[in-house]
Design a protein around this motif. Structure first.
Motif, PDB file in Angstrom:
ATOM      1  N   LYS A   1     -50.423  -6.566 -15.643  1.00 36.02           N
ATOM      2  CA  LYS A   1     -49.249  -7.657 -16.217  1.00 36.02           C
ATOM      3  C   LYS A   1     -48.340  -7.191 -17.314  1.00 36.02           C
ATOM      4  CE  LYS A   1     -51.182  -9.585 -13.616  1.00 36.02           C
ATOM      5  NZ  LYS A   1     -50.183  -9.701 -12.493  1.00 36.02           N
ATOM      6  N   CYS A   2     -48.142  -5.747 -17.009  1.00 37.08           N
ATOM      7  CA  CYS A   2     -47.203  -5.344 -17.987  1.00 37.08           C
ATOM      8  C   CYS A   2     -45.719  -5.119 -17.394  1.00 37.08           C
ATOM      9  CB  CYS A   2     -47.674  -4.032 -18.880  1.00 37.08           C
ATOM     10  SG  CYS A   2     -48.823  -4.432 -19.773  1.00 37.08           S
ATOM     11  N   GLY A   3     -45.795  -5.218 -16.199  1.00 38.48           N
ATOM     12  CA  GLY A   3     -44.589  -5.103 -15.524  1.00 38.48           C
ATOM     13  C   GLY A   3     -44.624  -4.140 -14.121  1.00 38.48           C
ATOM     14  N   THR A   4     -45.777  -4.181 -13.833  1.00 43.28           N
ATOM     15  CA  THR A   4     -46.191  -2.859 -12.566  1.00 43.28           C
ATOM     16  C   THR A   4     -45.041  -3.200 -11.566  1.00 43.28           C
ATOM     17  OG1 THR A   4     -48.475  -3.168 -13.403  1.00 43.28           O
ATOM     18  CG2 THR A   4     -48.027  -1.896 -11.606  1.00 43.28           C
ATOM     19  N   THR A   5     -45.144  -4.482 -11.084  1.00 42.31           N
ATOM     20  CA  THR A   5     -44.375  -4.931  -9.870  1.00 42.31           C
ATOM     21  C   THR A   5     -43.005  -4.604  -9.973  1.00 42.31           C
ATOM     22  OG1 THR A   5     -45.912  -6.976 -10.031  1.00 42.31           O
ATOM     23  CG2 THR A   5     -44.086  -6.723  -8.293  1.00 42.31           C
ATOM     24  N   TRP A   6     -42.435  -5.004 -11.053  1.00 45.66           N
ATOM     25  CA  TRP A   6     -41.082  -4.399 -11.421  1.00 45.66           C
ATOM     26  C   TRP A   6     -40.901  -2.889 -11.593  1.00 45.66           C
ATOM     27  CZ3 TRP A   6     -38.301  -5.662 -16.613  1.00 45.66           C
ATOM     28  CH2 TRP A   6     -36.812  -5.516 -16.530  1.00 45.66           C
TER      29      TRP A   6
ATOM     30  N   ARG B   1     -46.159  -3.688 -22.696  1.00 50.79           N
ATOM     31  CA  ARG B   1     -45.456  -4.860 -23.127  1.00 50.79           C
ATOM     32  C   ARG B   1     -46.140  -5.737 -24.228  1.00 50.79           C
ATOM     33  NH1 ARG B   1     -45.601 -10.099 -18.477  1.00 50.79           N
ATOM     34  NH2 ARG B   1     -43.986 -11.303 -19.562  1.00 50.79           N
TER      35      ARG B   1
ATOM     36  N   SER C   1     -49.856 -13.877 -19.594  1.00 52.10           N
ATOM     37  CA  SER C   1     -49.428 -13.463 -18.015  1.00 52.10           C
ATOM     38  C   SER C   1     -50.588 -13.243 -17.424  1.00 52.10           C
ATOM     39  CB  SER C   1     -48.525 -12.392 -17.725  1.00 52.10           C
ATOM     40  OG  SER C   1     -48.459 -11.889 -16.595  1.00 52.10           O
TER      41      SER C   1
ATOM     42  N   TYR D   1     -41.601  -3.016 -21.474  1.00 56.03           N
ATOM     43  CA  TYR D   1     -41.177  -4.439 -20.592  1.00 56.03           C
ATOM     44  C   TYR D   1     -39.495  -4.739 -21.509  1.00 56.03           C
ATOM     45  CZ  TYR D   1     -41.084  -8.685 -18.071  1.00 56.03           C
ATOM     46  OH  TYR D   1     -40.995  -9.855 -17.277  1.00 56.03           O
TER      47      TYR D   1
ATOM     48  N   CYS E   1     -33.983  -5.316  -7.667  1.00 50.92           N
ATOM     49  CA  CYS E   1     -35.302  -5.387  -8.161  1.00 50.92           C
ATOM     50  C   CYS E   1     -35.426  -6.418  -9.296  1.00 50.92           C
ATOM     51  CB  CYS E   1     -35.553  -4.074  -8.733  1.00 50.92           C
ATOM     52  SG  CYS E   1     -35.594  -2.569  -7.820  1.00 50.92           S
TER      53      CYS E   1
ATOM     54  N   PHE F   1     -36.080  -9.778 -11.071  1.00 50.95           N
ATOM     55  CA  PHE F   1     -37.113 -10.982 -10.798  1.00 50.95           C
ATOM     56  C   PHE F   1     -36.384 -12.171  -9.888  1.00 50.95           C
ATOM     57  CE2 PHE F   1     -39.042 -14.881 -12.096  1.00 50.95           C
ATOM     58  CZ  PHE F   1     -40.183 -14.629 -11.863  1.00 50.95           C
TER      59      PHE F   1
ATOM     60  N   PHE G   1     -47.664 -12.502  -8.205  1.00 54.74           N
ATOM     61  CA  PHE G   1     -47.181 -11.411  -9.111  1.00 54.74           C
ATOM     62  C   PHE G   1     -45.791 -11.786  -9.829  1.00 54.74           C
ATOM     63  CE2 PHE G   1     -49.940  -9.029  -6.492  1.00 54.74           C
ATOM     64  CZ  PHE G   1     -50.821  -8.310  -7.638  1.00 54.74           C
ATOM     65  N   PHE G   2     -45.180 -12.984  -9.244  1.00 60.00           N
ATOM     66  CA  PHE G   2     -43.893 -13.376 -10.088  1.00 60.00           C
ATOM     67  C   PHE G   2     -44.260 -14.743 -10.437  1.00 60.00           C
ATOM     68  CE2 PHE G   2     -43.419 -11.053  -6.062  1.00 60.00           C
ATOM     69  CZ  PHE G   2     -42.495  -9.812  -6.754  1.00 60.00           C
ATOM     70  N   ARG G   3     -44.163 -14.951 -11.888  1.00 64.26           N
ATOM     71  CA  ARG G   3     -44.399 -15.893 -12.591  1.00 64.26           C
ATOM     72  C   ARG G   3     -43.079 -16.588 -13.311  1.00 64.26           C
ATOM     73  NH1 ARG G   3     -46.435 -18.306 -17.344  1.00 64.26           N
ATOM     74  NH2 ARG G   3     -45.874 -16.234 -18.220  1.00 64.26           N
ATOM     75  N   LYS G   4     -42.980 -16.024 -14.549  1.00 63.72           N
ATOM     76  CA  LYS G   4     -41.593 -16.531 -15.209  1.00 63.72           C
ATOM     77  C   LYS G   4     -40.734 -15.306 -15.682  1.00 63.72           C
ATOM     78  CE  LYS G   4     -42.781 -20.473 -17.920  1.00 63.72           C
ATOM     79  NZ  LYS G   4     -42.934 -20.974 -19.791  1.00 63.72           N
ATOM     80  N   ALA G   5     -41.347 -14.021 -15.921  1.00 64.62           N
ATOM     81  CA  ALA G   5     -40.729 -12.792 -16.478  1.00 64.62           C
ATOM     82  C   ALA G   5     -39.952 -13.236 -17.564  1.00 64.62           C
ATOM     83  CB  ALA G   5     -39.903 -12.476 -15.280  1.00 64.62           C
TER      84      ALA G   5
HETATM   85  P1  A3P Z   1     -45.168 -13.297 -16.342  1.00 60.92           P
HETATM   86  O1  A3P Z   1     -46.688 -13.883 -16.030  1.00 60.92           O
HETATM   87  O2  A3P Z   1     -44.874 -13.248 -17.812  1.00 60.92           O
HETATM   88  O3  A3P Z   1     -44.051 -14.093 -15.810  1.00 60.92           O
HETATM   89  P2  A3P Z   1     -47.512  -6.956 -13.347  1.00 60.92           P
HETATM   90  O4  A3P Z   1     -46.290  -6.676 -12.088  1.00 60.92           O
HETATM   91  O5  A3P Z   1     -47.943  -5.675 -14.049  1.00 60.92           O
HETATM   92  O6  A3P Z   1     -48.622  -7.696 -12.606  1.00 60.92           O
HETATM   93  O7  A3P Z   1     -46.896  -7.933 -14.295  1.00 60.92           O
HETATM   94  C1  A3P Z   1     -46.417  -9.325 -13.755  1.00 60.92           C
HETATM   95  C2  A3P Z   1     -45.568  -9.596 -14.754  1.00 60.92           C
HETATM   96  O8  A3P Z   1     -44.335  -9.184 -14.482  1.00 60.92           O
HETATM   97  C3  A3P Z   1     -45.450 -11.174 -14.623  1.00 60.92           C
HETATM   98  O9  A3P Z   1     -44.950 -11.731 -16.104  1.00 60.92           O
HETATM   99  C4  A3P Z   1     -44.518 -11.614 -13.706  1.00 60.92           C
HETATM  100  O10 A3P Z   1     -43.724 -12.443 -13.616  1.00 60.92           O
HETATM  101  C5  A3P Z   1     -43.249 -10.293 -14.250  1.00 60.92           C
HETATM  102  N1  A3P Z   1     -42.497  -9.835 -13.092  1.00 60.92           N
HETATM  103  C6  A3P Z   1     -42.758  -9.431 -11.810  1.00 60.92           C
HETATM  104  N2  A3P Z   1     -41.707  -8.923 -11.198  1.00 60.92           N
HETATM  105  C7  A3P Z   1     -40.661  -8.877 -12.097  1.00 60.92           C
HETATM  106  C8  A3P Z   1     -39.438  -8.274 -12.264  1.00 60.92           C
HETATM  107  N3  A3P Z   1     -38.803  -8.074 -10.914  1.00 60.92           N
HETATM  108  N4  A3P Z   1     -38.721  -8.291 -13.188  1.00 60.92           N
HETATM  109  C9  A3P Z   1     -39.101  -8.601 -14.307  1.00 60.92           C
HETATM  110  N5  A3P Z   1     -40.379  -9.064 -14.714  1.00 60.92           N
HETATM  111  C10 A3P Z   1     -41.090  -9.206 -13.463  1.00 60.92           C
END
Ligand code: A3P
Length: 320
Positions: free
Chosen positions: A67-72, A154, A162, A220, A259, A261, A284-288
């Motif tokens: 939940k620290c921005g892994t997906t990004w 983060r 998150s 992040y 890339c 959000f 994996f996409f919530r609010k960012a």
């Molecule tokens: P929120 O729940 O605060 O929205 P991880 O990827 O480590 O699981 O972290 C998930 C968090 O990163 C979520 O935060 C998610 O919305 C946010 N996130 C996913 N994709 C992102 C992107 N492309 N840019 C910025 N934040 C992103």
């Protein structure tokens, strides 16, 4: 061989009995292993990964707390590292989830398989793979080789909110929802997968201070504030700096945009697809947002967390 696997199975069953066990707020078991709370689901694969993985000097490992921005970070690193492998319009990121493109050792590759075929697991060279393990528990070959590690942290309050939303989404229907209060209390005690968070962050941060060419440590919030300069830094770290021509042609901005959000969240694959673990990509996409915690945490929770942060970071030189 089959016999070796059976005997490792027995050995593992004995080993597990020696580890302290608790239930997480999400309802799954956690074992205390090497100083962190390891989700029961992946304990065996973590140990296989530690025992058998052979890092190559060319490997790139994304090592993050959840939940620290892994997906990004996966999307950014994939798009930067392999940008010469595909044309602009054919970035695999448009058809696959970031977690499919950058696979994770313990939840994917080594899950139910002590010797995964890593040749076929990584579509491009150099290999780009990921883990949630703390620095201290990484396989020795990752630490001792010249492979590169990228980590991201983060603000703990945003990370907690998150994580709370994420576990609520993944909760099995039959399990009762857990109050934010209860989850927060467990959070403050470090009891959640791969926790305590602060040890994890400090582990990677200290390692990056000692060896900045091997470990890139990102934040992040800093990426949110200025993605372009961080992308250039990332490319430099990976040994594939953007050329002057690329910069003139807007390659940096393009990767940032691809890339982002808003872009990733709206892709068909991320709206509908499932990760091999069964988790919908969309989770994996919530609010960012930076600072979303302020919509959830009470003043007394904030006070408790601020104290905790102060105590945990005391004299470390690190700040969020
Ligand atoms: P929120 O729940 O605060 O929205 P991880 O990827 O480590 O699981 O972290 C998930 C968090 O990163 C979520 O935060 C998610 O919305 C946010 N996130 C996913 N994709 C992102 C992107 N492309 N840019 C910025 N934040 C992103």
């Amino acid at each position: 061989s089959h016999d070796a696997e059976v005997s490792w199975d027995d050995e593992f069953q004995q080993l597990v009995k020696t580890f302290p066990k608790v239930k997480s707020w999400a309802g799954n078991n956690l074992y205390f292993y090497q100083g962190f709370w390891c989700p029961a689901l992946v304990l065996k694969s973590v140990i296989s990964f530690q025992k058998h993985f052979q890092a190559l000097d060319s490997d790139v490992i994304i090592a993050t707390f959840t939940k620290c921005g892994t997906t990004w970070l996966k999307a950014l690193t994939f798009s930067t590292l392999y940008r010469n492998n595909f044309t602009k319009d054919e970035n695999p990121l448009f058809s696959f989830g970031p977690h499919e493109l950058v696979r994770i050792f313990e939840y994917d590759l080594y899950l139910n398989n002590p010797f995964p075929d890593l040749e076929n697991a990584s579509l491009y060279q150099p290999r780009l793979l990921s883990t949630h393990l703390p620095y201290a528990s990484l396989p020795t070959s990752i630490k001792d080789s010249n492979c590169r590690i990228i980590s991201i942290c983060r603000n703990p309050m945003d990370m907690f909110i998150s994580l709370w939303h994420f576990t609520e989404k993944l909760r099995e229907d039959k399990l009762e929802s857990v109050s934010l209060d209860e989850a927060f209390d467990k959070f403050c005690n470090g009891i959640y997968g791969f926790g305590p968070f602060f040890d994890h962050v400090l582990g990677y941060w200290k390692a990056s201070q000692e060896n900045p060419n091997k470990i890139l440590f990102l934040k992040y919030e800093a990426l949110k504030a200025d993605i372009n300069s961080h992308l250039k830094k990332l490319a430099m770290f990976l040994g594939v700096p953007f050329t002057e021509d690329e910069e003139k042609q807007g390659a940096v901005e393009e990767i940032a945009r691809n890339c982002s959000f808003d872009n990733l969240k709206e892709l068909e694959v991320n709206k509908k697809g499932l990760h091999s673990s069964g988790i919908p990509h969309t989770d994996f996409f919530r609010k960012a947002k930076v600072g979303d915690w302020s919509n959830y945490l009470t003043p007394s929770m904030v006070e408790r967390m601020e104290k905790l942060i102060q105590e945990k970071l005391d004299n470390s030189g690190f700040t969020f």
